[in-house]
Structures are given as structure tokens and as C-alpha cells.
Design a protein around this motif. Structure first.
Motif, PDB file in Angstrom:
ATOM      1  N   PHE A 133       0.876  -1.168   0.000  1.00  0.00           N
ATOM      2  CA  PHE A 133       0.000   0.000   0.000  1.00  0.00           C
ATOM      3  C   PHE A 133       0.915   1.219   0.000  1.00  0.00           C
ATOM      4  CE2 PHE A 133      -2.007  -3.598   1.925  1.00  0.00           C
ATOM      5  CZ  PHE A 133      -3.235  -3.655   1.277  1.00  0.00           C
ATOM      6  N   ILE A 134       0.712   2.090  -0.970  1.00  0.00           N
ATOM      7  CA  ILE A 134       1.597   3.229  -1.147  1.00  0.00           C
ATOM      8  C   ILE A 134       0.773   4.499  -1.339  1.00  0.00           C
ATOM      9  CG2 ILE A 134       3.373   1.759  -2.174  1.00  0.00           C
ATOM     10  CD1 ILE A 134       2.640   2.949  -4.915  1.00  0.00           C
ATOM     11  N   VAL A 135       1.438   5.634  -1.219  1.00  0.00           N
ATOM     12  CA  VAL A 135       0.808   6.921  -1.516  1.00  0.00           C
ATOM     13  C   VAL A 135       1.788   7.721  -2.366  1.00  0.00           C
ATOM     14  CG1 VAL A 135       1.586   8.017   0.642  1.00  0.00           C
ATOM     15  CG2 VAL A 135      -0.402   8.934  -0.591  1.00  0.00           C
ATOM     16  N   CYS A 136       1.245   8.299  -3.431  1.00  0.00           N
ATOM     17  CA  CYS A 136       2.042   9.110  -4.366  1.00  0.00           C
ATOM     18  C   CYS A 136       1.334  10.442  -4.560  1.00  0.00           C
ATOM     19  CB  CYS A 136       2.195   8.362  -5.696  1.00  0.00           C
ATOM     20  SG  CYS A 136       2.996   6.735  -5.557  1.00  0.00           S
ATOM     21  N   GLY A 137       1.529  11.048  -5.736  1.00  0.00           N
ATOM     22  CA  GLY A 137       0.864  12.306  -6.048  1.00  0.00           C
ATOM     23  C   GLY A 137      -0.619  12.108  -6.248  1.00  0.00           C
ATOM     24  N   PRO A 138      -1.400  13.071  -5.954  1.00  0.00           N
ATOM     25  CA  PRO A 138      -1.025  14.460  -5.718  1.00  0.00           C
ATOM     26  C   PRO A 138      -0.650  14.779  -4.273  1.00  0.00           C
ATOM     27  CG  PRO A 138      -3.401  14.309  -5.766  1.00  0.00           C
ATOM     28  CD  PRO A 138      -2.861  12.927  -6.048  1.00  0.00           C
TER      29      PRO A 138
END
Length: 156
Positions: A133-138
Motif C-alpha cells: 500500500f503506497i501513496v504518491c501524487g497528488p
């Protein structure tokens, strides 16, 4: 690990970092954990959970020392990286609790190990599957690792 805003490339790099280690080098278990935590949640909110998750992926300190006696190396061949079919359902259930750009990737691959046993080379291969589980843009200019599923119990 390189910084990137590409979720799939980031997931591939994390998977390789998670599974690629060599007990014959000066890079130890704690170094691998530190490398993965460095690309973790910048708020620190998920850090304790990520540290707990990593315990299921890396050998314990004692096991690492045992594996070093056999010159054990490990690496991963990735067969597939895909967004789990249940991710949309998970996103809907989480609602606004997830930052924009949060996603999941399920990785299927083969974990390879090699080393020596009684002076002779030995090797093994095992299928593995997991979800990260990851978080990127925005939300962020580059991707960050939040959590990992239990090894071999991925989100489908």
C-alpha cells in the motif's frame, strides 16, 4: 532506492529492496529495514505498522546470523504487478481516510535463495505474493510505502 512519482516503478523498486539481500556483505538486516522505512510514510503515522509488517519478510537477527554461516543470498523475480481487483472496494470503504494518490499493488513472483551447505552450492525457489500500500501524487511529489500485507496473503 531512487525517488520516483511513478507508482508501479516505485512498487517494483520496493519489492526488489524487500527481497534482495546477501548475508555475505556488511549490509545487515537492520540496514534493509532502515532503507524501507526511509521511503515510508512521511507523517510517521504508518511507521509502526510498517516495521511490524517487515518482521514477516526479513529473517530475524538470529536467523540472519545462521544464514550468514551458509553464505545465503536472496533475490526476487517479479512475475506480475497489478492493482488488486478488490482495491476499489477498499477505497470506497475507507472514504476520506485515504490521502489522494493512495493505491495498492499486488506482486506475484519467485523468491530465490542460494548459499552453501557442507561446502556445496545449494539453491531454492518459492512462489511469493503480497500487496503493498503506497501513496504518491497528488499528496506527495514522490511515492511512499505505507504498509505491506502478510506475506503470501495478498489483497486480490
Amino acid at each position: 532506492m531512487r525517488k520516483t512519482d511513478d507508482p508501479e516503478a516505485f512498487s517494483r523498486d520496493v519489492a526488489q529492496a524487500l527481497f534482495s539481500w546477501d548475508t555475505t556483505t556488511m549490509v545487515g538486516r537492520d540496514d534493509h529495514i532502515e532503507q524501507l522505512v526511509k521511503v515510508g510514510d512521511p507523517t510517521g503515522e504508518s511507521t509502526a505498522g510498517l516495521l511490524s509488517d517487515l518482521e514477516g519478510y526479513l529473517p530475524t537477527d538470529d536467523a540472519w546470523l545462521d544464514l550468514a554461516q551458509y553464505e545465503t543470498k536472496q533475490w526476487l523475480t517479479i512475475n506480475s504487478i497489478a492493482t488488486p481487483s478488490k482495491w476499489a472496494e477498499a477505497e470506497a470503504q475507507a472514504g476520506s481516510a485515504l490521502l489522494p494518490g493512495t493505491t495498492a499493488f499486488t506482486i506475484h513472483g519467485v523468491r530465490h535463495r542460494s548459499g552453501t551447505w557442507e561446502g556445496a552450492p545449494v539453491a531454492s525457489e518459492h512462489d511469493v505474493a503480497f500487496t503493498m500500500f503506497i501513496v504518491c501524487g497528488p499528496s506527495y511529489p514522490e511515492c511512499h510505502l505505507l504498509r505491506l500485507s502478510v506475506l503470501d496473503d495478498p489483497l486480490d
